[in-house]
Scaffold this motif. Structure first.
Motif, short mmCIF file in Angstrom:
data_model
loop_
_atom_site.label_atom_id
_atom_site.label_comp_id
_atom_site.label_asym_id
_atom_site.label_seq_id
_atom_site.Cartn_x
_atom_site.Cartn_y
_atom_site.Cartn_z
N TRP A 191 0.84 -1.21 0.00
CA TRP A 191 0.00 0.00 0.00
C TRP A 191 0.87 1.25 0.00
CZ3 TRP A 191 -0.68 4.03 3.62
CH2 TRP A 191 -1.78 4.85 3.40
N ILE A 192 0.49 2.22 -0.81
CA ILE A 192 1.15 3.52 -0.85
C ILE A 192 0.07 4.58 -0.66
CG2 ILE A 192 2.52 5.12 -2.22
CD1 ILE A 192 3.51 2.73 -3.85
N GLY A 193 0.26 5.47 0.30
CA GLY A 193 -0.74 6.51 0.53
C GLY A 193 -0.15 7.70 1.26
N ALA A 194 -0.97 8.71 1.40
CA ALA A 194 -0.51 9.95 2.04
C ALA A 194 -0.63 9.85 3.56
CB ALA A 194 -1.34 11.13 1.53
N PHE A 195 0.24 10.58 4.26
CA PHE A 195 0.09 10.72 5.70
C PHE A 195 0.27 12.17 6.10
CE2 PHE A 195 4.76 10.19 5.50
CZ PHE A 195 5.18 11.19 6.35
N GLN A 196 -0.26 12.50 7.25
CA GLN A 196 -0.13 13.82 7.85
C GLN A 196 -0.22 13.64 9.37
OE1 GLN A 196 -3.36 16.09 6.23
NE2 GLN A 196 -4.93 14.78 7.11
N GLY A 239 -1.36 12.95 12.95
CA GLY A 239 -2.54 12.22 13.37
C GLY A 239 -2.69 10.87 12.69
N HIS A 240 -1.85 10.60 11.69
CA HIS A 240 -1.88 9.33 10.97
C HIS A 240 -1.46 8.22 11.93
CE1 HIS A 240 -1.19 6.69 7.45
NE2 HIS A 240 -0.05 6.35 8.00
N LEU A 241 -2.33 7.22 12.10
CA LEU A 241 -2.11 6.16 13.09
C LEU A 241 -2.28 4.81 12.42
CD1 LEU A 241 -1.72 5.40 16.13
CD2 LEU A 241 -4.23 5.42 16.31
N VAL A 242 -1.23 3.97 12.48
CA VAL A 242 -1.23 2.67 11.80
C VAL A 242 -0.69 1.61 12.75
CG1 VAL A 242 -0.17 1.32 9.94
CG2 VAL A 242 -1.00 3.62 9.48
N LEU A 243 -1.34 0.44 12.74
CA LEU A 243 -0.82 -0.74 13.44
C LEU A 243 -0.34 -1.73 12.40
CD1 LEU A 243 -0.35 -2.37 16.04
CD2 LEU A 243 -2.69 -3.26 15.80
N CYS A 244 0.95 -2.03 12.41
CA CYS A 244 1.55 -3.00 11.49
C CYS A 244 1.78 -4.31 12.22
CB CYS A 244 2.89 -2.49 10.96
SG CYS A 244 2.78 -1.05 9.87
N GLY A 245 1.38 -5.41 11.59
CA GLY A 245 1.62 -6.73 12.16
C GLY A 245 3.06 -7.16 11.98
N PRO A 246 3.45 -8.27 12.61
CA PRO A 246 4.82 -8.76 12.50
C PRO A 246 5.25 -8.99 11.06
CG PRO A 246 3.64 -9.92 14.24
CD PRO A 246 2.63 -9.10 13.50
N ARG A 247 6.44 -8.57 10.74
CA ARG A 247 7.10 -8.78 9.44
C ARG A 247 6.38 -8.12 8.27
NH1 ARG A 247 11.37 -12.84 8.75
NH2 ARG A 247 12.29 -13.00 10.82
N LEU A 248 5.55 -7.13 8.54
CA LEU A 248 4.92 -6.35 7.47
C LEU A 248 5.84 -5.17 7.17
CD1 LEU A 248 2.46 -5.81 5.63
CD2 LEU A 248 1.50 -4.46 7.51
N PRO A 249 6.43 -5.10 5.97
CA PRO A 249 7.36 -4.00 5.66
C PRO A 249 6.67 -2.64 5.70
CG PRO A 249 7.57 -5.79 4.07
CD PRO A 249 6.32 -6.06 4.85
N HIS A 250 7.41 -1.62 6.12
CA HIS A 250 6.82 -0.30 6.22
C HIS A 250 7.90 0.78 6.19
CE1 HIS A 250 7.48 -1.93 10.31
NE2 HIS A 250 7.95 -0.72 10.58
N ASN A 251 7.46 1.99 5.86
CA ASN A 251 8.31 3.18 5.91
C ASN A 251 7.44 4.41 5.71
OD1 ASN A 251 10.61 4.71 6.22
ND2 ASN A 251 11.39 4.37 4.16
N TRP A 252 7.88 5.53 6.29
CA TRP A 252 7.21 6.82 6.14
C TRP A 252 8.24 7.83 5.66
CZ3 TRP A 252 5.60 3.13 9.41
CH2 TRP A 252 4.22 2.91 9.56
N ILE A 253 7.97 8.47 4.52
CA ILE A 253 8.90 9.44 3.94
C ILE A 253 8.24 10.81 3.92
CG2 ILE A 253 10.25 10.08 1.92
CD1 ILE A 253 11.21 7.52 3.24
N SER A 254 8.77 11.74 4.71
CA SER A 254 8.22 13.10 4.76
C SER A 254 8.64 13.88 3.53
CB SER A 254 8.71 13.82 6.02
OG SER A 254 8.17 13.23 7.17
N GLN A 255 7.73 14.72 3.05
CA GLN A 255 8.00 15.49 1.83
C GLN A 255 7.95 17.00 2.07
OE1 GLN A 255 4.90 13.67 -0.59
NE2 GLN A 255 6.38 12.29 -1.54
N ASP A 256 7.71 17.42 3.29
CA ASP A 256 7.65 18.85 3.59
C ASP A 256 8.52 19.17 4.80
OD1 ASP A 256 6.15 17.57 5.48
OD2 ASP A 256 4.44 18.93 5.41
#
Length: 312
Positions: free
Chosen positions: A75-80, A82-99
């Motif tokens: 999944w690829i989507g926007a964040f700002q 207040g963005h709250l996510v629960l990732c399960g074990p071994r689920l790849p993730h990253n957050w890249i700020s653009q501002d």
């Protein structure tokens, strides 16, 4: 087929495995010996912690500053904030700020990590904890919660300042809020909705295993209905009740999810991937991919490369 055109690729397209013993306390990690089973982390951006990675723990992730692109599984989507996510074990993730302002930000991410087995074992003897298990199952796909930014911040702070039984109590309060939240969405892959009937579970699991085991294999609802001794309409109702999807939608999602993996982890041409995952023509592949992911396969590949923290 012609050889795939070479692109400029990151050296490692697969997510990095983060091991507990390799987490430096200097970057903000708590010592498990001091904090216990539930650990907290706070960090800013940019930081070496913001990378395409996965680990064995669940991770509750709250963004408190900046906006940008989030990458959770496929999944690829926007964040700002207040963005709250629960990732399960071994689920790849990253957050890249653009501002990000010049010099970065000191505080962007508030994180809580915890392992599965202690909670699963405790739920066997403490029935009240079983309320959390469906939440943990859903988190395999990544769960984004809406409208919980402020209470999640208060919950994180309560966990962070506590120790011992008080920390566990604060943590349970936070997870209870998430377990009872109805305003959420699943981010990555498809969501299976199990039936209570063991016989139906066995049948639907067999079908799902068959579809996911060879995504390119031709499969039709009429053939499966005949194998199960059902009419096609009976099979359609059975499949939708068991998975929450029509048969066609489910197969398309499985194939698109496999295509996402190949787009992220290989340099194969989009045309090759189309046939490799079972679509019979590129136009239909592009159309179904856009319906499910909101972008074309080429756009997905271009955006997914940004999960490494570079322009892609």
């Amino acid at each position: 087929m012609p050889a795939a055109r070479e692109r400029s690729l990151p050296r490692q397209r697969r997510p990095e495995l983060e091991l507990e013993h390799a987490r430096p306390l200097s970057l903000g990690y708590e010592s498990a010996d001091e904090a216990g089973w539930v650990t907290c982390l706070s960090h800013g951006f940019p930081t070496p912690l913001a990378r395409w990675h996965f680990h064995d723990e669940y991770e509750l992730h709250l963004i408190t500053a900046t906006s940008g692109k989030a990458f959770v599984g496929d999944w690829i989507g926007a964040f700002q904030p207040g963005h709250l996510v629960l990732c399960g074990p071994r689920l790849p993730h990253n957050w890249i700020s653009q501002d990000v302002p010049e010099g970065g930000v000191d505080a962007r991410d508030l994180v809580i990590q915890f392992r599965h087995q202690p909670l699963a074992d405790a739920a066997k003897v403490i029935p009240e904890l079983a309320e959390l298990l469906p939440l943990l199952e859903r988190s395999r796909h990544g769960i984004e919660f809406f409208g919980l930014g402020e209470p999640a911040l208060a919950g994180w702070q309560a966990v962070k300042r506590a120790r011992g039984l008080e920390r566990f109590t604060a943590f349970c309060n936070l997870l209870t809020m998430l377990a009872r939240c109805t305003d959420y969405r699943l981010l990555s892959n498809v969501q299976m909705q199990g039936e209570d009937n063991d016989g139906e579970n066995d049948r639907i699991n067999s079908i799902v295993d068959r579809i996911t085991g060879d995504v390119a294999a031709p499969v039709s609802a009429s053939d499966l209905a005949q194998e199960l001794g059902m009419t096609e309409s009976q099979f359609s109702r059975f499949f939708r009740r068991s998975t929450g999807n029509t048969f066609t939608d489910f197969v398309n999602q499985i194939r698109v999810n496999r295509a996402c993996q190949l787009l992220m982890e290989t340099d194969r041409q989009v045309t090759h991937i189309c046939y490799e995952v079972g679509f019979q023509n590129v136009a239909n592949f592009n159309r179904r991919f856009r319906d499910i992911k909101g972008m074309t396969p080429s756009e997905f590949r271009q955006q997914s490369d940004r999960r490494f923290g570079r322009s892609g």
